[in-house]
Design an enzyme around this catalytic site. Structure first.
Site, PDB file in Angstrom:
ATOM      1  N   VAL A   1       0.861  -1.197   0.000  1.00 54.60           N
ATOM      2  CA  VAL A   1       0.000   0.000   0.000  1.00 54.60           C
ATOM      3  C   VAL A   1       0.887   1.233   0.000  1.00 54.60           C
ATOM      4  O   VAL A   1       1.890   1.291   0.722  1.00 54.60           O
ATOM      5  CB  VAL A   1      -0.926   0.024   1.240  1.00 54.60           C
ATOM      6  N   LYS A   2       0.507   2.168  -0.860  1.00 53.57           N
ATOM      7  CA  LYS A   2       1.218   3.459  -0.844  1.00 53.57           C
ATOM      8  C   LYS A   2       0.269   4.504  -0.279  1.00 53.57           C
ATOM      9  O   LYS A   2      -0.845   4.689  -0.761  1.00 53.57           O
ATOM     10  CB  LYS A   2       1.610   3.822  -2.266  1.00 53.57           C
ATOM     11  N   THR A   3       0.728   5.160   0.783  1.00 55.38           N
ATOM     12  CA  THR A   3      -0.125   6.181   1.382  1.00 55.38           C
ATOM     13  C   THR A   3       0.739   7.331   1.866  1.00 55.38           C
ATOM     14  O   THR A   3       1.900   7.473   1.454  1.00 55.38           O
ATOM     15  CB  THR A   3      -1.022   5.559   2.485  1.00 55.38           C
TER      16      THR A   3
END
Ligand code: 5RP
Length: 291
Positions: A201-203
């Site tokens: 996940v990229k956040t």
């Protein structure tokens, strides 16, 4: 009677046989298959368990934004310092040397630009990612926004295809216009990505980031966001890493730096070697002054 649980737990049934209990070094990845783990191990450094992805996919929504006018001059010299390159197929094919031998996180969703309504995206054809030898396929997900349902659908379709061909997927959390950029929101958005099959996940980093990491069963990498002074950008990386991020997927704070090559090396020091922001900044200054 021996069962698989005994074997996994290293029970040798008194036979004196050494049973090695092995687990993969990335969070939540034990049950992935070999191809998935192989690709992940190209992206995440095994020693630190982390990655420095160099993001330069911005042009697909922003056009030639500052620092990305000439990928050949501005980005290609940085490739050697990155663990992974995040870009679109257009730039990959036309400008990135095919023999740079870096894993690619391929942006595989597209649809709208900053000139219209952002985040209205569809997926590329999976075969395109295979042709590009992608190590990761990245798709934007707009949790809490107008395009929530269609972008979650994109992600689930991508996760199905990724599972079929053992290519990790990365859910990129775009922040819906009216969403608070706080830990509660990012924890929800990240968790939704993981629950729907994202391998990574990229956040964004936020206060209380540990809660985001703890509630997400897969590795999280953080985007850098708008350009900050170098020391502040290194503080952002440091705080994210110390609170459990598995790396950065950083663009503007590298390629818009006054010295991008020095900056990416300083970021790598913070990510892989646990340098403090001050030590990272000293490294930045030293490399910059070497000319
Ligand atoms: C562009 C992106 C970028 O990959 C992402 O935002 C990381 O770049 P930056 O560190 O500049 O925020 O998704 O659409």
């Amino acid at each position: 009677m021996a069962d698989m649980d005994d074997i996994r737990e290293g029970n040798d049934f008194g036979l004196g046989i050494e049973v090695e209990k092995k687990s993969f070094y990335l969070k939540g990845m034990d049950n992935m298959d070999w191809g998935m783990k192989d690709r992940l191990s190209r992206v995440f450094n095994k020693k630190s368990g982390r990655t420095v992805m160099l993001a330069f996919d911005h042009g697909y929504i922003m056009g030639p934004t500052s620092g990305l006018e000439r990928i050949d001059l501005n980005i290609n010299p940085l490739i050697e310092y990155a663990d992974c390159l995040m870009c679109t197929r257009g730039i990959l094919r036309t400008v990135v040397p095919a023999d740079s031998n870096k894993p690619i996180s391929l942006r595989v969703s597209a649809g709208s630009t900053i000139l219209t309504e952002l985040n209205n995206e569809v997926l590329y054809d999976i075969e395109e990612a295979i042709r590009c030898n992608a190590s990761v396929m990245a798709a934007m997900v707009e949790i809490g926004g107008k395009h929530e349902a269609s972008t979650v659908k994109n992600l689930t379709r991508l996760a199905d295809l990724g599972a079929k061909y053992s290519i990790p997927t990365m859910g990129v959390t775009a922040v819906g216009k009216d969403m608070a950029r706080d830990a509660r929101y990012f924890a929800l958005a990240s968790r939704v990505c993981a629950e729907n099959g994202s391998t990574i996940v990229k956040t964004y980093f936020t206060e209380g980031f540990e809660k985001v990491v703890n509630a997400c069963p897969v590795p999280i990498v953080i985007a850098g966001g708008k350009k900050l002074p170098e020391l502040e950008a290194l503080e952002l990386c440091y705080n994210a890493i110390q609170q459990g991020a598995a790396g950065v997927d950083m663009g503007r704070n590298v390629f818009q730096s006054e010295n991008p090559a020095a900056m990416i090396q300083a970021v790598a020091g913070v990510v892989h070697d646990n340098l403090t922001p001050k030590e990272g900044f000293d490294l930045f200054e030293t490399i910059k002054n070497q000319g």
